[in-house]
Design an enzyme around this catalytic site. Structure first.
Site, short mmCIF file in Angstrom:
data_model
loop_
_atom_site.label_atom_id
_atom_site.label_comp_id
_atom_site.label_asym_id
_atom_site.label_seq_id
_atom_site.Cartn_x
_atom_site.Cartn_y
_atom_site.Cartn_z
N TYR A 116 0.83 -1.20 0.00
CA TYR A 116 0.00 0.00 0.00
C TYR A 116 0.87 1.26 0.00
O TYR A 116 0.68 2.16 -0.82
CB TYR A 116 -0.92 -0.02 1.23
N LYS A 146 1.14 4.11 -3.03
CA LYS A 146 0.77 5.53 -2.90
C LYS A 146 1.96 6.44 -3.24
O LYS A 146 1.78 7.54 -3.75
CB LYS A 146 0.21 5.81 -1.50
N1 LIG Z 1 -9.56 5.83 5.18
C1 LIG Z 1 -8.33 6.32 5.35
O1 LIG Z 1 -7.87 6.53 6.49
C2 LIG Z 1 -7.48 6.65 4.16
C3 LIG Z 1 -6.24 7.26 4.41
C4 LIG Z 1 -5.43 7.58 3.31
C5 LIG Z 1 -5.88 7.34 2.03
N2 LIG Z 1 -7.08 6.73 1.83
C6 LIG Z 1 -7.50 6.50 0.45
O2 LIG Z 1 -8.79 7.01 0.24
C7 LIG Z 1 -9.43 6.30 -0.84
C8 LIG Z 1 -10.83 5.90 -0.41
O3 LIG Z 1 -10.73 5.00 0.68
P1 LIG Z 1 -11.86 4.82 1.81
O4 LIG Z 1 -11.16 4.92 3.12
O5 LIG Z 1 -13.03 5.67 1.51
O6 LIG Z 1 -12.19 3.26 1.59
P2 LIG Z 1 -13.54 2.46 1.36
O7 LIG Z 1 -14.66 3.03 2.16
O8 LIG Z 1 -13.15 1.04 1.56
O9 LIG Z 1 -13.87 2.72 -0.20
C9 LIG Z 1 -13.00 2.25 -1.20
C10 LIG Z 1 -13.64 2.41 -2.57
O10 LIG Z 1 -12.72 1.89 -3.55
C11 LIG Z 1 -13.33 0.83 -4.27
N3 LIG Z 1 -12.37 -0.27 -4.50
C12 LIG Z 1 -11.61 -0.89 -3.58
N4 LIG Z 1 -10.90 -1.88 -4.14
C13 LIG Z 1 -11.26 -1.90 -5.44
C14 LIG Z 1 -10.88 -2.71 -6.54
N5 LIG Z 1 -10.00 -3.73 -6.42
N6 LIG Z 1 -11.43 -2.46 -7.74
C15 LIG Z 1 -12.30 -1.45 -7.90
N7 LIG Z 1 -12.72 -0.64 -6.89
C16 LIG Z 1 -12.19 -0.86 -5.67
C17 LIG Z 1 -14.44 0.30 -3.36
O11 LIG Z 1 -15.43 -0.35 -4.14
P3 LIG Z 1 -16.31 -1.56 -3.54
O12 LIG Z 1 -17.25 -0.98 -2.52
O13 LIG Z 1 -16.97 -2.11 -4.74
O14 LIG Z 1 -15.32 -2.51 -2.90
C18 LIG Z 1 -14.93 1.61 -2.72
O15 LIG Z 1 -15.80 2.26 -3.58
C19 LIG Z 1 -8.51 5.12 -1.17
O16 LIG Z 1 -7.73 5.44 -2.30
C20 LIG Z 1 -7.61 5.02 0.07
O17 LIG Z 1 -6.37 4.44 -0.22
C21 LIG Z 1 -7.90 6.39 2.85
#
Ligand SMILES: NC(=O)c1ccc[n+]([C@@H]2O[C@H](COP(=O)([O-])OP(=O)(O)OC[C@H]3O[C@@H](n4cnc5c(N)ncnc54)[C@H](OP(=O)(O)O)[C@@H]3O)[C@@H](O)[C@H]2O)c1
Length: 239
Positions: free
Chosen positions: A163, A167
């Site tokens: 991961y 990034k």
């Molecule tokens: N939460 C944090 O603390 C955090 C911190 C830093 C960065 N981020 C980044 O923020 C972004 C959103 O994350 P989130 O925390 O909102 O996570 P989340 O609630 O798990 O949402 C992730 C989204 O990405 C889609 N996704 C995941 N794996 C996929 C795959 N293999 N193919 C196609 N779609 C996929 C999921 O679709 P499905 O529902 O269909 O699985 C969902 O719509 C990500 O890029 C993550 O790395 C998050």
């Protein structure tokens, strides 16, 4: 006519809230990108019930055919795209092993969605973005992708090899997209949403409302805003 924004992975979490804020607070028509039509349509129904301009768009960023079809739909309906937020991303099982023991397949699966898919979506939508008067590309990265924050101790013992390195790659891709847009009205930036409580990060300490803010801020920057930089809540982050 309102501006058009496409957010990938917008059926839940930070992506859904980013779509909500862009539509509610900034008057965008939001294209809610999701790989699963049931989850995507449920999210759109939620936004529509709030009176927002939201549409479901089927897009699995890891599937070039699906990405091409989504771009054809946007082209046919709107002829351009103003904002692309590459938000879809994940941490793959097995990534919390000690770094040198992480299976190579975990890196492959992680890069597939976090890096290769992000590039596929970007390259496919690039011509539509360039048809906007002033396109904004926002790549959702993480502080975990910062080489500086790993090497100066800021991130302590939190090490998720696939991961974190994916990034870091997102950050590098962003500098290159931004370079291609130098001397144009378009801008590309990368962001850290914060540690946000979502399905991806059950320990997050920010709400999705707070977590979506940086993506929204960079989606609406004006002509003298940054290009090719890395942000969290208005602060520039180190690479
Ligand atoms: N939460 C944090 O603390 C955090 C911190 C830093 C960065 N981020 C980044 O923020 C972004 C959103 O994350 P989130 O925390 O909102 O996570 P989340 O609630 O798990 O949402 C992730 C989204 O990405 C889609 N996704 C995941 N794996 C996929 C795959 N293999 N193919 C196609 N779609 C996929 C999921 O679709 P499905 O529902 O269909 O699985 C969902 O719509 C990500 O890029 C993550 O790395 C998050």
């Amino acid at each position: 006519m309102s501006k058009i924004a496409l957010i990938t992975g917008a059926n839940k979490g930070i992506g859904l809230e980013t779509a909500r804020q862009l539509a509610r607070d900034h008057g965008f028509t939001v294209l809610v990108g999701a790989r699963d039509s049931e989850r995507g349509n449920t999210a759109v129904d939620e936004l529509k019930a709030e009176g927002l301009n939201a549409e479901f768009i089927a897009i699995d960023p890891t599937d070039a055919e699906s990405v091409a079809k989504a771009a054809q739909e946007v082209e046919a309906k709107y002829g351009h795209l103003d904002v692309l937020i590459n938000n879809a991303g994940t941490i793959v099982d097995g990534d919390f092993a000690p770094p040198a023991q992480v299976e190579t397949s975990v890196l492959r699966d992680t890069y597939d969605i976090n890096v290769f898919a992000l590039h596929e979506v970007t390259r496919t939508f690039w011509p539509l973005l360039e048809k906007s008067e002033a396109a904004r590309l926002v790549n959702v990265s993480s502080l975990l992708g910062s080489l500086t924050a790993h090497s100066d101790g800021t991130l302590g013992d939190y090490k998720v090899l696939a991961y974190d390195s994916s990034k870091a790659a997102v950050n590098m891709l962003t500098t290159h997209y931004a370079w291609q847009w130098k001397n144009t009205p378009h801008k590309a930036n990368t962001i850290h949403p914060g540690s946000v409580k979502t399905d991806l990060n059950k320990q997050g300490d920010l709400t999705v409302e707070e977590g979506a803010k940086t993506s929204v801020d960079l989606a609406i920057i004006d002509a003298d805003g940054p290009n090719g930089e890395f942000f969290h809540l208005g602060q520039k982050l180190p690479w």
